[in-house]
Write a protein that holds these residues in place. Sequence first.
Motif, PDB file in Angstrom:
ATOM      1  N   SER A  65       0.902  -1.159  -0.075  1.00 13.37           N
ATOM      2  CA  SER A  65      -0.186   0.136   0.218  1.00 13.37           C
ATOM      3  C   SER A  65       0.898   1.380   0.103  1.00 13.37           C
ATOM      4  N   LYS A  66       0.440   2.462  -0.675  1.00  9.51           N
ATOM      5  CA  LYS A  66       1.335   3.508  -0.710  1.00  9.51           C
ATOM      6  C   LYS A  66       1.415   4.153   0.500  1.00  9.51           C
ATOM      7  N   SER A  67       0.282   4.042   1.352  1.00 10.26           N
ATOM      8  CA  SER A  67       0.536   4.387   2.781  1.00 10.26           C
ATOM      9  C   SER A  67       1.604   3.792   3.641  1.00 10.26           C
ATOM     10  N   ARG A  68       1.774   2.766   3.393  1.00 14.75           N
ATOM     11  CA  ARG A  68       2.798   2.114   3.992  1.00 14.75           C
ATOM     12  C   ARG A  68       4.453   2.097   3.346  1.00 14.75           C
ATOM     13  N   SER A  69       4.224   2.468   2.179  1.00 16.57           N
ATOM     14  CA  SER A  69       5.617   2.596   1.393  1.00 16.57           C
ATOM     15  C   SER A  69       6.546   3.767   1.524  1.00 16.57           C
ATOM     16  N   GLY A  70       5.856   4.696   2.185  1.00 15.90           N
ATOM     17  CA  GLY A  70       6.677   6.076   2.259  1.00 15.90           C
ATOM     18  C   GLY A  70       7.226   6.357   3.365  1.00 15.90           C
TER      19      GLY A  70
END
Length: 70
Positions: A65-70
Motif C-alpha cells: 500500500s502507498k500509505s505503508r511504502s513511504g
Amino acid sequence: MTKLSFSIKVKHALIDMNMKPSDLARRTGYSAMYIHNLLNGKRRWNEESMEKVCNVLGLEIQIISKSRSG
C-alpha cells in the motif's frame, strides 16, 4: 526505499546469477528477442512473463500500500 523498475531488478538478478538474457529466455520458454525487448522497454511486461521470470530468478513480487511504502 529506492524504487526500481522491474526490468532493472531483473537485470541485476541476471548479473548476480551470472546469467545472460538468452539463458533466461531458454529457461522461461520465450525467445531471446522477446526477453531483450522486455528488458529494453520495447515490450511491456505482463503477469505471465513476470511470473515466469520471477520463478527462474528466485524473485518475488510484493504489492505494498502507498500509505505503508513511504
